[in-house]
Design an enzyme around this catalytic site. Structure first.
Site, PDB file in Angstrom:
ATOM      1  CE  LYS A 176       5.679   5.380   6.043  1.00 38.35           C
ATOM      2  NZ  LYS A 176       5.482   7.044   6.263  1.00 38.35           N
TER       3      LYS A 176
ATOM      4  CD  GLU B  98       1.803   7.299   7.805  1.00 38.54           C
ATOM      5  OE1 GLU B  98       2.818   7.725   8.152  1.00 38.54           O
ATOM      6  OE2 GLU B  98       1.490   6.719   6.759  1.00 38.54           O
TER       7      GLU B  98
ATOM      8  CG  PHE C 106      -1.516   1.490   7.562  1.00 34.66           C
ATOM      9  CD1 PHE C 106      -0.869   0.504   8.617  1.00 34.66           C
ATOM     10  CD2 PHE C 106      -1.139   2.779   7.684  1.00 34.66           C
ATOM     11  CE1 PHE C 106      -0.007   1.142   9.701  1.00 34.66           C
ATOM     12  CE2 PHE C 106       0.011   3.179   8.678  1.00 34.66           C
ATOM     13  CZ  PHE C 106       0.485   2.315   9.466  1.00 34.66           C
TER      14      PHE C 106
ATOM     15  CD  GLU D 275       7.846   8.831   3.614  1.00 35.98           C
ATOM     16  OE1 GLU D 275       8.867   9.206   4.289  1.00 35.98           O
ATOM     17  OE2 GLU D 275       6.915   8.239   4.147  1.00 35.98           O
TER      18      GLU D 275
ATOM     19  CG  HIS E 242      -0.392   0.074   2.622  1.00 39.03           C
ATOM     20  ND1 HIS E 242       0.359   1.325   3.062  1.00 39.03           N
ATOM     21  CD2 HIS E 242      -0.127  -0.851   3.418  1.00 39.03           C
ATOM     22  CE1 HIS E 242       0.635   0.904   4.211  1.00 39.03           C
ATOM     23  NE2 HIS E 242       0.548  -0.302   4.543  1.00 39.03           N
TER      24      HIS E 242
END
EC number: 6.5.1.1
Length: 419
Positions: free
Chosen positions: A151, A203, A232, A291, A149
Site C-alpha cells: 500500500k 495511485e 494495481f 504504508e 500488494h
C-alpha cells in the site's frame, strides 16, 4: 497469450467484444472482428503455443461480422496473415500473434470512431476498501488464494482514454487532474497497444515523499511533475463482475505490450494462503517504506465506490498510530445503531475538533452514557482530560486523525461510574 486479448473463442473462432452503435433509424447495430487459424481448409483450435511457435502450413484469417437489429449478418472478406513481423528479432511475432495484434488495432480504431470525437466516457469512482486491519475468513475459503500488494501512501487515480484519443486522469472524488503530462503522455502510448475501453486504477506516488507533497504535485496545473502512476487494478465498465484474479492477469498482459515505460508501473502482487503470510508481507512492505498492504479477494468483482460504497472484497493492513488529545465535548452518532450512542469530541492545538468512537465500550454502555451524562457531570469529571486515541493517519488537508478510536484516558477514569 490468448488471455491478453478481449473476447472469447467459440467453435475455434476468436471474436472480440461487439462494438455497438445506433443507426439513423434508431436500431442497434453490432460490429465484431474475429480471428481464425486455418490449416488445409481445417479450422484449428487456437492455443497459447501458437503465439510463440508457428504451426506448419497454418495461416491466420481476420474477418468482421456486421448486423443490424432484426437484420441479416454480413460477413466481410477475410484478410490472410501468412507470416509474422520482425523475424529474427527479439520482438518477432508468429503468424497467429501478428493476426491478433492486427485485429486488436482494427478493433481499437473502430471503437474510437464509433464513440465519436465528442463522446467521452463518464468517470467511474474507484473501488474502496471496507475492512481495516481485518481479513475476512471468506477470502481464504475461495479456490484461488487472496492477492496482496504493498500500500503506497499516495493519491488515488483512475485513467481512461476518451473518444478523441485524449487521456482522462481523475481522482477518487471524480475530479480531473489537469497536469501530470509526463504520465498522460505514456498512457497515450500504452493505449495504442491495448483495449481502449479499459480503465486503469492506481495511485500517484513518489517513494518516501510525504502525502501532502504528493497531493500538491497531483493537483498542480503545471505540465511537469515528478510523480509516477502505480497501477494495481483494471476494469471494464461493462464487465465489472470479472473476478480480481482475472483482472490481474489482464493487467499483467497490458504491461507486456509496452515495457519501456518510465512513469507508469504495474504494482507487484503476491498470493497468500493464510493471514500470517499476509501479515508478514505487511511487515516487509513497511520496512521498505510503504504504508502497509492491501488484500484482495481473488474472486471478488470490481465494485465502484458510488455514494462512498466500500467493497467487502478489499482489506487494508497498516500499523495504527496513537496520541493524546484533549476532550472538550461529547455527542451521539447520526444514523443506524450509532444513533444515541455516545461519541467523544477532541480538540487539536489549532482548535479544530474531531469525533472519536470509544473502542472498549459496548453499545449498551454507550447508549446509557449518552442518555445519563449531563453537561454538568461532563464538565466536572471529563472536560479537559487527555484521551488516548489510536488512528490510521492524519488527514493531509485538515490534520485531523482519521478512523479515530478512543483507547482510554491517560489518568484512570471509569466513565460508567460517573453516571
Amino acid at each position: 497469450m490468448l488471455s491478453q486479448f478481449p473476447g472469447q473463442c467459440s467453435n475455434n473462432v476468436f471474436c472480440f467484444p461487439p462494438i455497438e452503435s445506433e443507426t439513423k433509424n434508431g436500431k442497434k447495430a453490432s460490429w465484431i472482428i474475429c480471428v481464425q487459424v486455418m490449416q488445409h481448409n481445417t479450422i484449428l483450435p487456437i492455443t497459447d503455443e501458437m503465439f510463440s511457435t508457428d504451426v506448419k502450413d497454418a495461416v491466420a484469417e481476420i474477418f468482421t461480422k456486421f448486423f443490424v437489429e432484426e437484420g441479416a449478418v454480413r460477413i466481410s472478406k477475410t484478410t490472410r496473415v501468412t507470416e509474422g513481423k520482425n523475424l529474427g528479432k527479439k520482438n518477432a511475432t508468429t503468424v497467429v500473434h501478428q493476426a491478433f495484434k492486427d485485429a486488436l488495432s482494427k478493433y481499437n480504431r473502430h471503437a474510437r470512431q464509433k464513440r465519436g470525437a465528442h463522446t467521452n466516457r463518464g468517470m467511474i469512482p474507484p473501488m474502496l476498501v471496507k475492512y481495516f486491519n481485518i481479513i475476512p475468513k471468506t477470502f481464504f475459503e475461495e479456490e484461488t488464494d487472496p492477492i496482496v500488494h504493498g500500500k503506497r501512501n499516495g493519491v488515488r487515480a483512475v485513467a481512461c482514454q476518451q473518444g478523441d484519443g485524449s487521456i482522462l486522469l481523475y481522482s477518487r472524488t471524480e475530479k480531473e487532474f489537469l497536469g501530470l503530462d509526463n504520465i498522460k503522455k505514456e498512457l497515450k502510448q500504452l493505449y495504442l497497444f491495448i483495449d481502449v475501453r479499459v480503465y486503469l486504477d492506481g495511485e500517484l506516488y513518489l517513494h518516501r515523499k510525504p502525502l501532502q507533497w504528493i497531493a500538491g504535485q497531483a493537483n498542480a496545473k503545471a505540465d511537469s511533475s515528478e510523480l509516477h502512476f502505480y497501477v494495481f487494478d483494471c476494469f471494464w465498465s461493462d464487465q465489472l463482475q470479472m473476478p480480481s484474479n482475472k483482472r490481474q492477469q489482464l493487467l499483467t498482459n497490458i504491461f507486456k505490450q509496452k515495457e519501456d515505460l518510465t512513469f507508469i508501473h504495474q504494482v507487484e502482487n503476491f498470493s497468500v494462503k493464510n493471514e500470517d503470510e499476509a501479515l508478514r508481507l505487511k511487515t516487509q512492505f513497511i520496512k521498505e517504506g510503504y504504508e502497509g498492504a492491501i488484500v484482495r479477494n481473488a474472486n471478488g468483482p470490481y465494485e465502484p465506490g458510488y455514494n462512498n460504497y466500500h467493497s467487502p472484497h478489499l482489506a487494508k493492513l497498516k500499523p495504527l498510530l496513537d496520541a493524546e488529545f484533549i476532550l472538550v465535548d461529547y455527542t451521539q452518532g447520526k444514523k443506524g445503531k450509532d444513533l444515541g450512542a455516545i461519541l467523544w469530541v477532541c480538540e487539536l492545538p489549532n482548535k479544530k475538533r474531531f469525533v472519536v468512537t470509544p473502542k472498549h465500550l459496548t453499545y449498551a454502555d454507550r447508549y446509557a452514557l449518552f442518555q445519563k451524562l449531563t453537561p454538568a457531570l461532563f464538565k466536572k469529571h471529563l472536560y479537559g482530560k487527555e484521551l488516548t486515541v489510536e488512528y490510521a493517519e492524519l488527514s493531509p488537508k485538515t490534520g485531523i486523525p482519521l478512523q479515530a478510536r478512543a483507547v482510554g484516558f491517560r489518568e484512570p477514569i471509569n466513565v460508567l461510574e460517573i453516571i
